[in-house]
Design a protein around this motif. Structure first.
Motif, PDB file in Angstrom:
ATOM      1  N   PRO A  95       4.692   2.943   1.656  1.00 12.18           N
ATOM      2  CA  PRO A  95       6.032   2.693   2.223  1.00 12.18           C
ATOM      3  C   PRO A  95       6.945   3.914   2.184  1.00 12.18           C
ATOM      4  O   PRO A  95       7.781   4.095   3.079  1.00 12.18           O
ATOM      5  N   GLY A 140       8.746  -8.499  -3.795  1.00 14.90           N
ATOM      6  CA  GLY A 140       7.945  -7.524  -4.547  1.00 14.90           C
ATOM      7  C   GLY A 140       6.964  -6.773  -3.665  1.00 14.90           C
ATOM      8  O   GLY A 140       6.973  -6.895  -2.435  1.00 14.90           O
ATOM      9  N   PHE A 141       6.095  -5.990  -4.325  1.00  8.94           N
ATOM     10  CA  PHE A 141       5.141  -5.144  -3.603  1.00  8.94           C
ATOM     11  C   PHE A 141       4.202  -5.985  -2.741  1.00  8.94           C
ATOM     12  O   PHE A 141       3.833  -7.099  -3.103  1.00  8.94           O
ATOM     13  N   GLU A 154      18.826   1.470   3.010  1.00  6.08           N
ATOM     14  CA  GLU A 154      17.987   1.585   1.816  1.00  6.08           C
ATOM     15  C   GLU A 154      16.671   0.866   2.073  1.00  6.08           C
ATOM     16  O   GLU A 154      16.642  -0.280   2.538  1.00  6.08           O
ATOM     17  N   ASP A 206      13.523   3.940  -2.064  1.00  2.76           N
ATOM     18  CA  ASP A 206      13.181   3.617  -3.457  1.00  2.76           C
ATOM     19  C   ASP A 206      12.129   2.502  -3.452  1.00  2.76           C
ATOM     20  O   ASP A 206      12.365   1.411  -3.959  1.00  2.76           O
ATOM     21  N   ASP A 236      -0.203  -2.391   0.089  1.00  2.00           N
ATOM     22  CA  ASP A 236       0.251  -1.145  -0.555  1.00  2.00           C
ATOM     23  C   ASP A 236      -0.351  -1.005  -1.949  1.00  2.00           C
ATOM     24  O   ASP A 236      -0.710   0.101  -2.369  1.00  2.00           O
ATOM     25  N   GLY A 239      10.844  -8.313   4.763  1.00  2.00           N
ATOM     26  CA  GLY A 239       9.429  -8.318   5.117  1.00  2.00           C
ATOM     27  C   GLY A 239       8.786  -6.985   4.823  1.00  2.00           C
ATOM     28  O   GLY A 239       9.382  -6.111   4.176  1.00  2.00           O
ATOM     29  N   PHE A 247      15.454  -4.297  -4.047  1.00  2.00           N
ATOM     30  CA  PHE A 247      15.294  -5.203  -5.192  1.00  2.00           C
ATOM     31  C   PHE A 247      16.567  -6.040  -5.363  1.00  2.00           C
ATOM     32  O   PHE A 247      16.867  -6.854  -4.526  1.00  2.00           O
ATOM     33  N   ASP A 267       8.850   3.033  -4.457  1.00  2.00           N
ATOM     34  CA  ASP A 267       7.898   3.308  -5.547  1.00  2.00           C
ATOM     35  C   ASP A 267       6.494   3.773  -5.117  1.00  2.00           C
ATOM     36  O   ASP A 267       5.884   4.588  -5.795  1.00  2.00           O
ATOM     37  N   MET A 278      24.610   3.529 -13.398  1.00  2.00           N
ATOM     38  CA  MET A 278      23.320   3.041 -13.881  1.00  2.00           C
ATOM     39  C   MET A 278      22.494   4.211 -14.444  1.00  2.00           C
ATOM     40  O   MET A 278      21.745   4.037 -15.378  1.00  2.00           O
ATOM     41  N   GLY A 327      13.721  -0.471  -0.109  1.00  2.00           N
ATOM     42  CA  GLY A 327      13.456  -0.769  -1.519  1.00  2.00           C
ATOM     43  C   GLY A 327      14.768  -1.109  -2.198  1.00  2.00           C
ATOM     44  O   GLY A 327      15.417  -0.247  -2.805  1.00  2.00           O
TER      45      GLY A 327
END
Ligand SMILES: C[S@@+](CC[C@H](N)C(=O)[O-])C[C@H]1O[C@@H](n2cnc3c(N)ncnc32)[C@H](O)[C@@H]1O
Length: 225
Positions: A165, A94-95, A65, A159, A99, A138, A69, A161, A39, A67
């Protein structure tokens, strides 16, 4: 290929803000992640090298991991370490608004990128050994409540962002990282998510922990123990 042709290709790529890089062709072993499916070459090639150190040195511990997605990076973790539990922490929606408010208040980011288009089922469908995946759906760090204090990790990808977190992730995972293990934090040199950089600096400076920036697409940083 002739040097002059390579130079021309490099110049054309530069116009699109892309760089030509030479992969390491002298590894003396098969890659865990083939060249054609990378990637972000430097990101996955760095994972490949770090994972090999863990395997070669027989570093004990689970994989995580924070984050996830759609699981595009987590799938490599699961394939490289098929026999180790892989903890997957994400809202999968999502976020979190808490945060995002913190991001805006501190001008770290707009926090408006939408990561809600995913599901646990989609992520698990990409896994090589889904039976090894432990999903913690969660708000992190709340999802660590009730996990055994004895957990130890050999490799952790963070990851998420956003500042909060990521900082909480370092606080949770670093003490549980095995000697010889690595935490790989995405976005350390990504001004679009400047909280990632500050979270790493705050945590590492407070605890006198060294870190190594890498040259991948969003400037991940490696924290070793
Ligand atoms: C950039 S995406 C992860 C991308 C993925 N690692 C990849 O390489 O394809 C960031 C993810 O962090 C998650 N996230 C951010 N803050 C979180 C929090 N406090 N708790 C749980 N998940 C969080 C979001 O839901 C989002 O799915």
């Amino acid at each position: 290929m002739k040097r002059s042709v390579l130079k021309l290709v490099q110049q054309v790529l530069n116009n699109f803000n892309l760089a030509l890089t030479r992969p390491n062709n002298n590894l003396g072993r098969e890659r865990y992640i083939s060249l054609s499916e990378r990637m972000d070459y430097t990101r996955t090639a760095t994972l490949d090298l770090l994972a090999h150190e863990i395997i070669k040195n027989n570093v004990k511990g689970q994989i995580a991991e924070l984050g996830v997605f759609k699981g595009e990076f987590a799938k490599y973790l699961n394939r490289i370490f098929p026999d180790r539990p892989l903890h997957l922490f994400d809202t999968f929606e999502g976020f979190d608004v808490r945060d995002v408010e913190n991001e805006k208040k501190n001008k770290f980011s707009t926090g408006d990128q939408n990561f809600s288009d995913t599901s646990v089922e989609l992520v698990l469908s990409k896994m090589y050994s889904p039976d090894k995946c432990l999903v913690h759906k969660g708000f992190f760090p709340n999802t660590t409540a009730g996990l055994s204090n004895d957990l130890s990790f050999a490799f952790v990808s963070i990851d998420a962002d956003l500042y909060q977190p990521i900082y909480e992730g370092l606080k949770y995972f670093y003490p549980k990282l095995s000697s010889g293990g690595y935490i790989f934090v995405h976005d350390f040199n990504n001004q679009e998510y400047s909280g990632a950089n500050k979270a790493v600096l705050d945590f590492c400076n407070e605890n006198k922990i060294p870190y190594t920036p890498t040259a991948d697409g969003w400037g991940s940083v490696v924290i070793a123990k």
